[in-house]
Design a protein around this motif. Structure first.
Motif, mmCIF file in Angstrom:
data_model
loop_
_atom_site.group_PDB
_atom_site.id
_atom_site.type_symbol
_atom_site.label_atom_id
_atom_site.label_comp_id
_atom_site.label_asym_id
_atom_site.label_seq_id
_atom_site.Cartn_x
_atom_site.Cartn_y
_atom_site.Cartn_z
ATOM 1 N N TRP A 52 -67.043 -9.675 40.750
ATOM 2 C CA TRP A 52 -65.482 -10.167 40.784
ATOM 3 C C TRP A 52 -65.354 -11.170 41.846
ATOM 4 C CZ3 TRP A 52 -62.086 -9.244 37.409
ATOM 5 C CH2 TRP A 52 -62.298 -7.814 36.897
ATOM 6 N N GLU A 53 -66.529 -11.392 42.688
ATOM 7 C CA GLU A 53 -66.550 -12.603 43.456
ATOM 8 C C GLU A 53 -67.077 -13.782 42.744
ATOM 9 O OE1 GLU A 53 -69.477 -11.435 46.588
ATOM 10 O OE2 GLU A 53 -67.838 -10.162 47.585
ATOM 11 N N GLY A 54 -67.963 -13.654 41.768
ATOM 12 C CA GLY A 54 -68.366 -14.552 40.746
ATOM 13 C C GLY A 54 -67.132 -15.023 40.018
ATOM 14 N N VAL A 55 -66.260 -14.239 39.473
ATOM 15 C CA VAL A 55 -65.186 -14.356 38.657
ATOM 16 C C VAL A 55 -64.115 -15.409 39.589
ATOM 17 C CG1 VAL A 55 -62.855 -13.484 37.609
ATOM 18 C CG2 VAL A 55 -65.037 -12.441 37.162
ATOM 19 N N GLU A 56 -63.899 -15.185 40.773
ATOM 20 C CA GLU A 56 -62.997 -16.019 41.706
ATOM 21 C C GLU A 56 -63.534 -17.383 41.499
ATOM 22 O OE1 GLU A 56 -60.267 -15.479 43.224
ATOM 23 O OE2 GLU A 56 -59.820 -13.469 42.974
ATOM 24 N N GLN A 57 -64.934 -17.386 41.529
ATOM 25 C CA GLN A 57 -65.354 -18.666 41.431
ATOM 26 C C GLN A 57 -65.503 -19.348 40.084
ATOM 27 O OE1 GLN A 57 -69.397 -18.167 43.460
ATOM 28 N NE2 GLN A 57 -68.225 -17.246 45.413
ATOM 29 N N PRO B 77 -52.605 -5.232 35.433
ATOM 30 C CA PRO B 77 -53.289 -4.268 36.199
ATOM 31 C C PRO B 77 -54.565 -5.101 36.956
ATOM 32 C CG PRO B 77 -53.049 -3.266 34.116
ATOM 33 C CD PRO B 77 -52.619 -4.726 34.056
ATOM 34 N N ARG B 78 -54.800 -4.698 38.185
ATOM 35 C CA ARG B 78 -55.600 -5.146 39.273
ATOM 36 C C ARG B 78 -56.723 -4.416 38.950
ATOM 37 N NH1 ARG B 78 -51.674 -8.676 38.813
ATOM 38 N NH2 ARG B 78 -51.594 -9.932 40.760
ATOM 39 N N PRO B 79 -58.106 -5.183 38.827
ATOM 40 C CA PRO B 79 -59.322 -4.444 39.038
ATOM 41 C C PRO B 79 -59.751 -3.525 40.074
ATOM 42 C CG PRO B 79 -59.793 -6.695 39.248
ATOM 43 C CD PRO B 79 -58.333 -6.546 39.156
ATOM 44 N N VAL B 80 -60.315 -2.396 39.979
ATOM 45 C CA VAL B 80 -60.915 -1.678 40.817
ATOM 46 C C VAL B 80 -62.173 -2.247 41.523
ATOM 47 C CG1 VAL B 80 -61.628 0.851 41.501
ATOM 48 C CG2 VAL B 80 -59.806 0.476 40.103
ATOM 49 N N VAL B 81 -62.173 -2.907 42.538
ATOM 50 C CA VAL B 81 -63.390 -3.490 43.038
ATOM 51 C C VAL B 81 -64.043 -2.573 44.308
ATOM 52 C CG1 VAL B 81 -64.198 -5.596 44.371
ATOM 53 C CG2 VAL B 81 -62.255 -5.587 42.832
ATOM 54 N N ASN B 82 -65.426 -2.276 43.647
ATOM 55 C CA ASN B 82 -65.930 -1.417 44.844
ATOM 56 C C ASN B 82 -67.338 -1.984 45.230
ATOM 57 O OD1 ASN B 82 -67.740 -0.906 42.940
ATOM 58 N ND2 ASN B 82 -66.545 0.640 42.000
ATOM 59 N N SER C 36 -43.924 11.350 34.527
ATOM 60 C CA SER C 36 -44.968 10.452 34.066
ATOM 61 C C SER C 36 -46.379 10.947 34.472
ATOM 62 C CB SER C 36 -44.509 9.117 34.591
ATOM 63 O OG SER C 36 -43.438 8.422 33.869
ATOM 64 N N VAL C 37 -47.177 10.526 34.024
ATOM 65 C CA VAL C 37 -48.724 10.862 34.418
ATOM 66 C C VAL C 37 -49.646 10.147 34.265
ATOM 67 C CG1 VAL C 37 -49.323 12.193 32.167
ATOM 68 C CG2 VAL C 37 -50.365 12.881 34.202
ATOM 69 N N VAL C 38 -50.581 9.672 35.368
ATOM 70 C CA VAL C 38 -51.542 8.931 35.132
ATOM 71 C C VAL C 38 -52.931 9.586 35.611
ATOM 72 C CG1 VAL C 38 -51.069 7.770 37.263
ATOM 73 C CG2 VAL C 38 -52.413 6.342 35.521
ATOM 74 N N ALA C 39 -54.018 9.367 34.859
ATOM 75 C CA ALA C 39 -55.309 9.862 35.588
ATOM 76 C C ALA C 39 -55.518 8.828 36.694
ATOM 77 C CB ALA C 39 -56.092 10.009 34.464
ATOM 78 N N THR C 40 -56.153 9.349 37.929
ATOM 79 C CA THR C 40 -56.733 8.720 38.805
ATOM 80 C C THR C 40 -57.953 8.396 39.128
ATOM 81 O OG1 THR C 40 -56.168 10.285 40.611
ATOM 82 C CG2 THR C 40 -54.128 8.921 40.011
ATOM 83 N N ASP C 41 -58.597 9.410 39.140
ATOM 84 C CA ASP C 41 -60.262 9.499 39.383
ATOM 85 C C ASP C 41 -60.800 11.015 39.128
ATOM 86 O OD1 ASP C 41 -60.763 11.153 42.252
ATOM 87 O OD2 ASP C 41 -58.531 10.393 42.126
#
Length: 303
Positions: free
Chosen positions: A184-189, A172-177, A91-96
């Motif tokens: 994403w802090e707004g989405v949590e609220q 899948p979890r979002p990549v938070v940077n 299996s293969v997945v592009a990472t970055d």
């Protein structure tokens, strides 16, 4: 083959060429720049007019060979992937990817490039499974001058067992940077926040470190009203990811504020989604902890 023997064979590919004297299918050109900017919503005036340059992030686009590939491609990269397949890493997945920009590209520049297998990691254990990270480096030239470097990294891995896959059947979890953490802090609220340039007041989405219109680095936010319409959409049939149940519609939503974002359309069968369908924002919780913004079709309009 032992793990040490496999690792030694994989390491032997480091430094080998994956493409030699590759040549871009087309010179840098205005139509591709225009299409890119329209797709990305990038209105920077530097990318239009007689003195236009290409957006730096288009660097890889000028090297793409399409389905038929490039004549300059060697067999070493394919041999490396085949060796990993034989070892069970099927299996293969592009990472970055990483890009370095040396000089701007302008319409008319003829692109050439060379690609090398830069590194193969030690064996790594990830949530997806156990495998190896493979990094290639492409040096992109305009004529004889280096224009930039593109590094692309994949994980070639052996899928985890059935029990582990069942445990991982989650969204899948979002990549938070640091650039998008505020969103994403707004989405949590349960708030959908849109960036606004404090210099020219241009709204932008997705969140970016600087303004595409004026280049200003400073920004604040406005909260979206939640009203929108379907600007475009696709119906996903394949592949069947464990956390999703195809077919389902993924839409590009145009918010009332004028920006667009990709999200799910819920509350209506996938074959009833259409361009122009009015939708309203709501927030759903997945896997007991993941909050995501989705858009529900207005009942009176979805009949």
């Amino acid at each position: 083959m032992s793990e040490d023997e496999l690792g030694a064979r994989l390491k032997a590919y480091e430094g080998r060429r994956a493409a030699v004297s590759g040549r871009g299918r087309d010179p840098v050109n205005t139509p591709m720049i225009r299409h890119w900017c329209e797709a990305m919503g990038d209105t920077n005036p530097a990318y239009a007019g007689p003195e236009a340059t290409a957006p730096p992030t288009m660097l890889q686009a000028w090297t793409m060979g399409g389905l038929s590939g490039h004549e300059g491609r060697t067999g070493d990269y394919d041999e490396l992937l085949a060796l990993l397949d034989e070892s069970g890493c099927t299996s293969v997945v592009a990472t970055d990817c990483e890009q370095e920009y040396v000089r701007p590209l302008r319409p008319g520049d003829e692109i050439t490039f060379d690609t090398v297998i830069e590194s193969v990691s030690e064996r790594k254990t990830t949530k997806l499974g156990t495998g190896y990270f493979v990094t290639t480096r492409t040096d992109v030239r305009a004529g004889q001058a280096l224009a930039g470097t593109h590094r692309f990294r994949i994980l070639k891995y052996a899928p985890a067992g059935r029990r582990k896959r069942e445990q991982q059947a989650q969204r899948p979890r979002p990549v938070v940077n640091r650039d998008n953490a505020g969103f994403w802090e707004g989405v949590e609220q349960h708030r959908l926040l849109i960036q606004r340039c404090t210099h020219c007041a241009t709204l932008r989405f997705p969140w970016l470190p600087g303004c595409n219109s004026c280049g200003g680095p400073d920004w604040d936010t406005v909260e979206a009203s939640g009203e929108g319409t379907v600007y475009s959409y696709v119906v996903m049939h394949h592949p069947p990811f464990p956390a999703f149940s195809p077919p389902y519609a993924v839409a590009l939503i145009e918010l009332a504020e004028g920006v667009r974002m990709i999200s799910d359309v819920v509350g209506v069968p996938y074959d009833k989604v259409r361009i122009g369908l009015p939708v309203r924002l709501e927030f759903q919780v997945y896997d007991e902890e993941l909050v995501l913004p989705v858009f529900r079709a207005r009942e009176e309009e979805a009949v």
